[in-house]
Design a protein around this motif. Sequence first.
Motif, PDB file in Angstrom:
ATOM      1  N   LEU A 161       9.067  39.270  47.326  1.00 41.56           N
ATOM      2  CA  LEU A 161       8.355  39.696  46.420  1.00 41.56           C
ATOM      3  C   LEU A 161       6.917  40.046  46.630  1.00 41.56           C
ATOM      4  CD1 LEU A 161      10.153  37.756  43.356  1.00 41.56           C
ATOM      5  CD2 LEU A 161      10.555  40.091  44.317  1.00 41.56           C
ATOM      6  N   ASP A 162       6.542  41.643  46.665  1.00 41.70           N
ATOM      7  CA  ASP A 162       5.006  41.679  46.760  1.00 41.70           C
ATOM      8  C   ASP A 162       4.093  41.423  45.566  1.00 41.70           C
ATOM      9  OD1 ASP A 162       5.384  43.764  45.085  1.00 41.70           O
ATOM     10  OD2 ASP A 162       5.476  45.344  46.556  1.00 41.70           O
ATOM     11  N   LYS A 163       2.947  41.845  45.780  1.00 39.07           N
ATOM     12  CA  LYS A 163       2.037  41.471  44.764  1.00 39.07           C
ATOM     13  C   LYS A 163       2.474  42.195  43.400  1.00 39.07           C
ATOM     14  CE  LYS A 163      -1.150  45.333  45.995  1.00 39.07           C
ATOM     15  NZ  LYS A 163      -1.019  45.971  44.636  1.00 39.07           N
ATOM     16  N   ASP A 164       3.250  43.375  43.452  1.00 38.79           N
ATOM     17  CA  ASP A 164       3.633  43.769  42.129  1.00 38.79           C
ATOM     18  C   ASP A 164       4.980  43.324  41.871  1.00 38.79           C
ATOM     19  OD1 ASP A 164       1.349  45.184  41.763  1.00 38.79           O
ATOM     20  OD2 ASP A 164       1.692  46.668  43.460  1.00 38.79           O
ATOM     21  N   MET A 165       5.681  42.359  42.388  1.00 38.45           N
ATOM     22  CA  MET A 165       6.958  41.903  42.159  1.00 38.45           C
ATOM     23  C   MET A 165       7.975  42.962  42.616  1.00 38.45           C
ATOM     24  SD  MET A 165       6.484  38.844  41.038  1.00 38.45           S
ATOM     25  CE  MET A 165       7.857  38.319  40.294  1.00 38.45           C
ATOM     26  N   ASN A 166       7.755  43.847  43.607  1.00 41.46           N
ATOM     27  CA  ASN A 166       8.611  44.732  43.944  1.00 41.46           C
ATOM     28  C   ASN A 166       9.488  43.949  45.096  1.00 41.46           C
ATOM     29  OD1 ASN A 166       7.878  47.260  42.546  1.00 41.46           O
ATOM     30  ND2 ASN A 166       5.953  47.270  43.848  1.00 41.46           N
ATOM     31  N   PRO A 167      10.756  44.113  45.252  1.00 41.70           N
ATOM     32  CA  PRO A 167      11.692  43.565  46.303  1.00 41.70           C
ATOM     33  C   PRO A 167      11.638  44.176  47.700  1.00 41.70           C
ATOM     34  CG  PRO A 167      13.163  44.789  44.861  1.00 41.70           C
ATOM     35  CD  PRO A 167      11.546  45.130  44.330  1.00 41.70           C
ATOM     36  N   LYS A 168      11.624  43.190  48.629  1.00 37.49           N
ATOM     37  CA  LYS A 168      11.856  43.756  50.117  1.00 37.49           C
ATOM     38  C   LYS A 168      12.774  42.794  50.942  1.00 37.49           C
ATOM     39  CE  LYS A 168       7.304  45.952  50.111  1.00 37.49           C
ATOM     40  NZ  LYS A 168       6.299  46.531  51.174  1.00 37.49           N
ATOM     41  N   ILE A 169      13.968  43.434  51.304  1.00 39.44           N
ATOM     42  CA  ILE A 169      14.767  42.785  51.917  1.00 39.44           C
ATOM     43  C   ILE A 169      14.135  42.220  53.382  1.00 39.44           C
ATOM     44  CG2 ILE A 169      17.127  43.257  53.014  1.00 39.44           C
ATOM     45  CD1 ILE A 169      17.788  45.315  51.128  1.00 39.44           C
ATOM     46  N   SER A 170      14.432  41.197  53.646  1.00 39.72           N
ATOM     47  CA  SER A 170      13.993  40.295  54.775  1.00 39.72           C
ATOM     48  C   SER A 170      15.177  39.990  55.788  1.00 39.72           C
ATOM     49  CB  SER A 170      13.138  39.277  54.759  1.00 39.72           C
ATOM     50  OG  SER A 170      13.393  38.393  54.098  1.00 39.72           O
ATOM     51  N   ASP A 171      14.728  39.331  56.976  1.00 43.18           N
ATOM     52  CA  ASP A 171      15.654  38.622  57.781  1.00 43.18           C
ATOM     53  C   ASP A 171      16.828  39.335  58.203  1.00 43.18           C
ATOM     54  OD1 ASP A 171      16.714  36.779  59.296  1.00 43.18           O
ATOM     55  OD2 ASP A 171      16.723  35.262  57.618  1.00 43.18           O
ATOM     56  N   PHE A 172      16.496  39.965  59.506  1.00 36.38           N
ATOM     57  CA  PHE A 172      17.356  40.889  60.118  1.00 36.38           C
ATOM     58  C   PHE A 172      18.201  40.194  61.302  1.00 36.38           C
ATOM     59  CE2 PHE A 172      15.416  43.600  57.211  1.00 36.38           C
ATOM     60  CZ  PHE A 172      16.603  44.541  56.950  1.00 36.38           C
ATOM     61  N   GLY A 173      17.833  38.998  61.619  1.00 39.42           N
ATOM     62  CA  GLY A 173      18.240  38.300  62.785  1.00 39.42           C
ATOM     63  C   GLY A 173      19.693  38.407  63.209  1.00 39.42           C
ATOM     64  N   THR A 174      20.619  38.728  61.853  1.00 42.47           N
ATOM     65  CA  THR A 174      22.124  38.501  62.254  1.00 42.47           C
ATOM     66  C   THR A 174      22.683  40.008  61.832  1.00 42.47           C
ATOM     67  OG1 THR A 174      22.383  37.563  59.994  1.00 42.47           O
ATOM     68  CG2 THR A 174      22.330  35.998  61.981  1.00 42.47           C
ATOM     69  N   ALA A 175      21.835  40.848  61.639  1.00 44.31           N
ATOM     70  CA  ALA A 175      22.216  42.185  61.178  1.00 44.31           C
ATOM     71  C   ALA A 175      22.954  42.947  62.188  1.00 44.31           C
ATOM     72  CB  ALA A 175      21.172  43.185  60.631  1.00 44.31           C
ATOM     73  N   ARG A 176      23.768  43.792  61.931  1.00 39.43           N
ATOM     74  CA  ARG A 176      24.359  44.805  63.095  1.00 39.43           C
ATOM     75  C   ARG A 176      24.264  45.973  62.624  1.00 39.43           C
ATOM     76  NH1 ARG A 176      28.374  41.406  65.883  1.00 39.43           N
ATOM     77  NH2 ARG A 176      29.084  43.171  66.817  1.00 39.43           N
ATOM     78  N   ALA A 177      24.141  46.769  63.924  1.00 37.88           N
ATOM     79  CA  ALA A 177      24.046  48.299  63.866  1.00 37.88           C
ATOM     80  C   ALA A 177      25.419  48.978  64.182  1.00 37.88           C
ATOM     81  CB  ALA A 177      22.925  48.718  64.779  1.00 37.88           C
ATOM     82  N   PHE A 178      25.874  49.781  63.247  1.00 39.99           N
ATOM     83  CA  PHE A 178      26.899  50.396  63.338  1.00 39.99           C
ATOM     84  C   PHE A 178      26.949  51.913  63.935  1.00 39.99           C
ATOM     85  CE2 PHE A 178      30.306  48.506  60.552  1.00 39.99           C
ATOM     86  CZ  PHE A 178      30.230  47.391  61.058  1.00 39.99           C
ATOM     87  N   GLY A 179      28.171  52.559  64.543  1.00 37.60           N
ATOM     88  CA  GLY A 179      27.782  54.008  64.949  1.00 37.60           C
ATOM     89  C   GLY A 179      27.940  54.697  63.746  1.00 37.60           C
ATOM     90  N   ALA A 180      27.830  55.916  63.880  1.00 36.29           N
ATOM     91  CA  ALA A 180      27.690  56.986  62.790  1.00 36.29           C
ATOM     92  C   ALA A 180      29.006  57.098  62.175  1.00 36.29           C
ATOM     93  CB  ALA A 180      27.510  58.400  63.127  1.00 36.29           C
ATOM     94  N   ASP A 181      30.041  56.848  62.875  1.00 37.01           N
ATOM     95  CA  ASP A 181      31.534  56.768  62.327  1.00 37.01           C
ATOM     96  C   ASP A 181      32.335  55.760  62.165  1.00 37.01           C
ATOM     97  OD1 ASP A 181      31.507  59.827  62.423  1.00 37.01           O
ATOM     98  OD2 ASP A 181      31.940  59.816  64.439  1.00 37.01           O
ATOM     99  N   GLN A 182      31.637  54.619  62.342  1.00 36.86           N
ATOM    100  CA  GLN A 182      32.209  53.259  62.313  1.00 36.86           C
ATOM    101  C   GLN A 182      32.154  52.947  60.772  1.00 36.86           C
ATOM    102  OE1 GLN A 182      30.494  50.426  64.861  1.00 36.86           O
ATOM    103  NE2 GLN A 182      32.060  49.002  64.561  1.00 36.86           N
ATOM    104  N   THR A 183      33.305  52.163  60.327  1.00 35.11           N
ATOM    105  CA  THR A 183      33.230  51.558  58.954  1.00 35.11           C
ATOM    106  C   THR A 183      33.317  50.106  58.931  1.00 35.11           C
ATOM    107  OG1 THR A 183      35.611  52.033  58.683  1.00 35.11           O
ATOM    108  CG2 THR A 183      34.089  53.646  58.235  1.00 35.11           C
ATOM    109  N   GLU A 184      33.936  49.310  60.086  1.00 33.76           N
ATOM    110  CA  GLU A 184      33.956  48.065  59.870  1.00 33.76           C
ATOM    111  C   GLU A 184      33.963  47.541  61.421  1.00 33.76           C
ATOM    112  OE1 GLU A 184      37.558  47.043  57.743  1.00 33.76           O
ATOM    113  OE2 GLU A 184      38.711  47.290  59.393  1.00 33.76           O
ATOM    114  N   GLU A 185      33.875  46.396  61.439  1.00 34.44           N
ATOM    115  CA  GLU A 185      33.784  45.434  62.702  1.00 34.44           C
ATOM    116  C   GLU A 185      34.530  44.248  62.522  1.00 34.44           C
ATOM    117  OE1 GLU A 185      30.981  44.354  66.532  1.00 34.44           O
ATOM    118  OE2 GLU A 185      30.830  46.327  65.316  1.00 34.44           O
ATOM    119  N   ASN A 186      35.301  43.608  63.779  1.00 36.48           N
ATOM    120  CA  ASN A 186      35.664  42.225  63.397  1.00 36.48           C
ATOM    121  C   ASN A 186      34.867  41.398  64.444  1.00 36.48           C
ATOM    122  OD1 ASN A 186      37.782  39.926  64.873  1.00 36.48           O
ATOM    123  ND2 ASN A 186      38.412  40.746  62.699  1.00 36.48           N
TER     124      ASN A 186
END
Length: 352
Positions: free
Chosen positions: A168-193
């Motif tokens: 939360l910033d000084k005005d209490m606006n939310p910001k998503i953090s911690d992308f260490g385990t995030a994954r990027a998908f291809g444009a046409d990809q919908t899921e991954e195992n």
Amino acid sequence: MKTIRERNFDFECGNEDMELITFDLATVSRATDNFSNNNKLGEGGFGPVYKGILIEGQDIAVKRLSKCSGQGIKEFMNEVILIAKLQHRNLVKLLGCCIEGDEKMLIYEYMPNKSLDYFIFDGTRSKFLGWDQRINIIGGIARGLLYLHQDSRLRIIHRDLKTSNVLLDKDMNPKISDFGTARAFGADQTEENTNRVVGTYGYMSPDYVVDGLFSIKSDVYSFGVMVLEIVSGKKNRGFYHPDHQLNLLGHAWTLWIEGRPLEVMDEVLDGSCPLPDVSRCIHIALLCVQQQPEDRPNMASVVLMLGGVGSLPAPKQPGFFTDRNPVEADSSSTMRESHSINDISVTLLEAR
């Protein structure tokens, strides 16, 4: 003498060659008073986080990779590559990094109001979060997720969305953090195992935990859990009720089918918010946490729903609406708010 310099890194992941601002170790050490405990903001799976002040007067947050961390260079590089390409008002901004000797650090903009869980799960601090602020936080998280899933240069699945990863910033606006385990998908990809399931108990969807399938719909499930936590001021895991052994999702579902959904609302909000709006938020959350991923809305639909657009379908039974074994049930009766597992990330390795 410059305290910041730029150079190119070849990160090997996807053969990326990108220009990134890097900080000298001496600069970061000076900014944090040599990583003083007085400047320590907290600690996660990656390692400790410190507040720092650059010579120019800019406040920063320094996430320092611990040598005993379960996360490592892969997660470090993953976060650098992904978040360096993302720009949105509801995502935490990466200012640069420090890679020198054995040190690996990420430098972010400083968030003075810490994380969302610092407020909503505390009986005193939660009183400072009125309904207008809570719905603003919910909407901000939703817009950040929509950007990740649909509007960014990459399609990003976060995989560890939880209240402690929303700053939360000084005005209490939310910001998503911690992308260490995030994954990027291809444009046409919908899921991954995956054989490596990472995330936090209480926020992970059944399709992800049981089958190792992650998609935008597994993030949607996590978002739904967070919405219920924001509305109720209670944790999903560790939730206690004298009449049943359900978690928060199960409690909200029970109240829904009994026609009493507003009883899940945080008591500090009583009388200070428009009840139809609260009921709609609970309804949207229950749509997001449905058992089957195909039944959950995408974030584009969620943003429209939160804006009051359209009628809402009836939700189906949520996934993982009860997740306690007898040992947990016994301990919860004597240690109602002591379940720290809600706040830690886990990695489950499945046999091939």
